[in-house]
Scaffold this active site. Structure first.
Site, PDB file in Angstrom:
ATOM      1  N   SER A 255      21.666  77.530 107.516  1.00  0.00           N
ATOM      2  CA  SER A 255      21.867  77.649 108.955  1.00  0.00           C
ATOM      3  C   SER A 255      23.081  76.849 109.393  1.00  0.00           C
ATOM      4  CB  SER A 255      20.631  77.140 109.703  1.00  0.00           C
ATOM      5  OG  SER A 255      20.587  75.729 109.583  1.00  0.00           O
ATOM      6  N   LYS A 256      23.665  77.325 110.461  1.00  0.00           N
ATOM      7  CA  LYS A 256      24.854  76.675 111.016  1.00  0.00           C
ATOM      8  C   LYS A 256      24.524  75.225 111.377  1.00  0.00           C
ATOM      9  CE  LYS A 256      28.765  76.373 113.363  1.00  0.00           C
ATOM     10  NZ  LYS A 256      28.857  76.431 114.789  1.00  0.00           N
ATOM     11  N   ARG A 257      23.305  75.052 111.937  1.00  0.00           N
ATOM     12  CA  ARG A 257      22.911  73.719 112.404  1.00  0.00           C
ATOM     13  C   ARG A 257      22.862  72.738 111.236  1.00  0.00           C
ATOM     14  NH1 ARG A 257      17.936  72.127 113.462  1.00  0.00           N
ATOM     15  NH2 ARG A 257      17.154  74.224 113.162  1.00  0.00           N
TER      16      ARG A 257
END
Ligand code: GLU
Length: 485
Positions: A255-257
């Protein structure tokens, strides 16, 4: 005869092209090519708040970089323009009205505050959050009252319960979902007139005659809802295939996060990864060639791809493995291609002032040591430097012994013996000098490496001498001899 295969990649331009989306695009592309079908690219851009033009461009660039060219586009915007959902907003409303007329959908007048209150009230109960279907059967008076209050309705699709929605998934096998877990009647057109994903996607997949929907398994619940919509629209359901999601080595979803730019194709494009390596790795994450061959090209994969052989278990993204593929392709693709791709990374060099053959020799001499092309400036800088920086540490390591001076002097003296342009020939002359001087290994090579490249490791010494040519070898050796004096 079954209809010709039609598949699509349908990303939303709400972020950069994600590795997972690229892999889904690849599977669709391979499936289309294997079955002589059609691969369509459609942008699901109805999220007016989060969609951005720069993301659209990034997705287009990423797919083209990977070589996943699509076969169809709308008549506007050139051959590579994708279909866009925002180009057909009115059409979704028409279809939604059809569903209302047939009793499958209805206007729902709740305000955002009322919906939030419903959610709040369900918070401490055992029921998972769901819409309570309360506007399904409003009386005429109630509707008139809401309209008089100026409320603008959304359109909801009826999800009848109890019911089990089941299908045979081409990757995951038999899947059965109880309708009661789908959250109640679902909004298909928001009060601002914009169709939501689950509805627009079905309308589009029907309009575009999609035969197979291949996507990530995070869409399984959506598929259950979409099957109900196909039924209500009296349309045959396409075949579904849900590919496993991609996780990191710690089993966390990519995930980007958590992983930042490492989840975006763009990062690898910018860092000088080879699209051949990315395609090979993305395909190989959950699928292997029948003969187990690890390195394969896109055309080879097109010939052999088998959707039903995609593994059911989660895929794992390991950047070391990708680097291994990448180093392989940097080493083995044609040198002309690697040199062309390397040029943008030779930032301190006016590449047009060098002949193709010079640049190819330079790139060729270092490519075995590269993981990605962005490393090439550092690896080749010494070829282009006017003067080398010789650190005290290097002096101490490679130039402090008496024998170092001897090697450098002997090389200068025998400069005429070197067959410049012939890497192996140049190396042979060095080795011959070594025999004459009674020196070998570090004692022989390090002083020359240090004098000619400013470091003790790097490309083959014969290549360094051969590429630098007699004048630069001479002046570098003379500079160092002054330093050693
Ligand atoms: N826009 C959706 C996504 O990016 C498409 C999913 C689908 O293929 O239906 O996840």
């Amino acid at each position: 005869m079954p209809p010709a295969v039609r598949v699509r990649i349908a990303p939303s331009p709400t972020g950069h092209l994600h590795l997972g989306t690229a892999r889904t695009a690849l599977y669709n592309y391979l499936y289309a090519r294997r079955n002589k079908g059609t691969f369509v690219f459609r942008l699901e851009d109805t999220d007016e708040v989060r969609s951005q033009e720069n993301y659209t461009q990034d997705i287009i660039d990423g797919l083209k970089w990977l070589g996943l060219n699509w076969d169809e586009g709308p008549d506007i915007g050139g051959p590579f323009a994708p279909y866009k959902q925002t180009q057909k907003i009115d059409h979704y409303t028409e279809v939604a009205n059809k569903l209302i007329n047939r009793g499958h959908a209805y206007f729902s007048y709740e305000t955002p505050e009322e919906l939030a209150a419903m959610k709040e009230a369900q918070k401490d109960t055992d029921i998972a959050h769901r819409y309570d279907n309360s506007h399904r059967n409003l009386s005429k008076d109630q509707v008139e009252k809401y309209v008089a209050e100026g409320r603008i309705p959304s359109i909801r699709f009826k999800i009848e319960e109890p019911r089990v929605i089941s299908w045979h998934d081409n990757i995951k096998g038999e899947i059965a979902i109880e309708a009661s877990v789908l959250g109640g009647d679902m909004v298909i057109v928001k009060s601002n007139g914009v169709a939501i994903y689950n509805f627009a996607v079905v309308v589009d997949d029907i309009d575009m005659k999609m035969t197979h929907v291949i996507r990530g398994e995070d869409h399984i619940m959506n598929t259950a809802k979409q099957i109900l919509l196909y039924e209500a629209l009296n349309h045959q359901v396409p075949e579904f295939a849900h590919a496993p999601l991609i996780f990191d080595l710690d089993r966390a979803k990519l995930s980007k996060r958590k992983h930042g730019e490492a989840v975006h194709i763009n990062k690898y494009r910018v860092d000088g990864y080879m699209p051949e390596a990315m395609v090979n790795y993305l395909a190989a994450m959950s699928w292997t060639l029948p003969d187990g061959k690890e390195f394969f090209s896109l055309p080879e994969a097109c010939e052999m791809f088998d959707l039903y052989k995609i593994s059911k278990s989660p895929a794992v993204f390991d950047v070391q493995k990708l680097n291994w593929y990448n180093a392989h392709y940097i080493r083995s693709l044609p040198i002309e291609l690697i040199t062309e791709r390397a040029k943008p990374y030779l930032t301190l060099v006016e590449t047009q002032t060098y002949s193709s053959s010079e640049l190819e020799q330079i790139v060729g001499s270092v490519r075995d040591g590269l993981t990605m092309l962005s490393e090439i400036m550092g690896a080749t800088e010494f070829y282009f430097a006017k003067k080398l920086q010789i650190t005290d540490e290097l002096k101490e390591k490679a130039l402090s012994k008496d024998s170092a001076k001897k090697v450098l002097e002997a090389t200068l003296k025998h400069l005429g013996d070197f067959p410049f342009g012939d890497h192996a020939g140049c190396k042979a002359v060095v080795d011959k000098l070594g025999v004459e001087l009674g020196l070998k290994g570090k004692d022989l090579y390090w002083p020359l490496r240090a004098a000619l490249s400013g470091k003790v490791q790097g490309p083959d010494l014969g290549a360094i001498i051969s590429i630098l040519g007699p004048e630069r070898v001479k002046s570098r050796l003379e500079d160092i001899l002054c330093l050693c004096a």
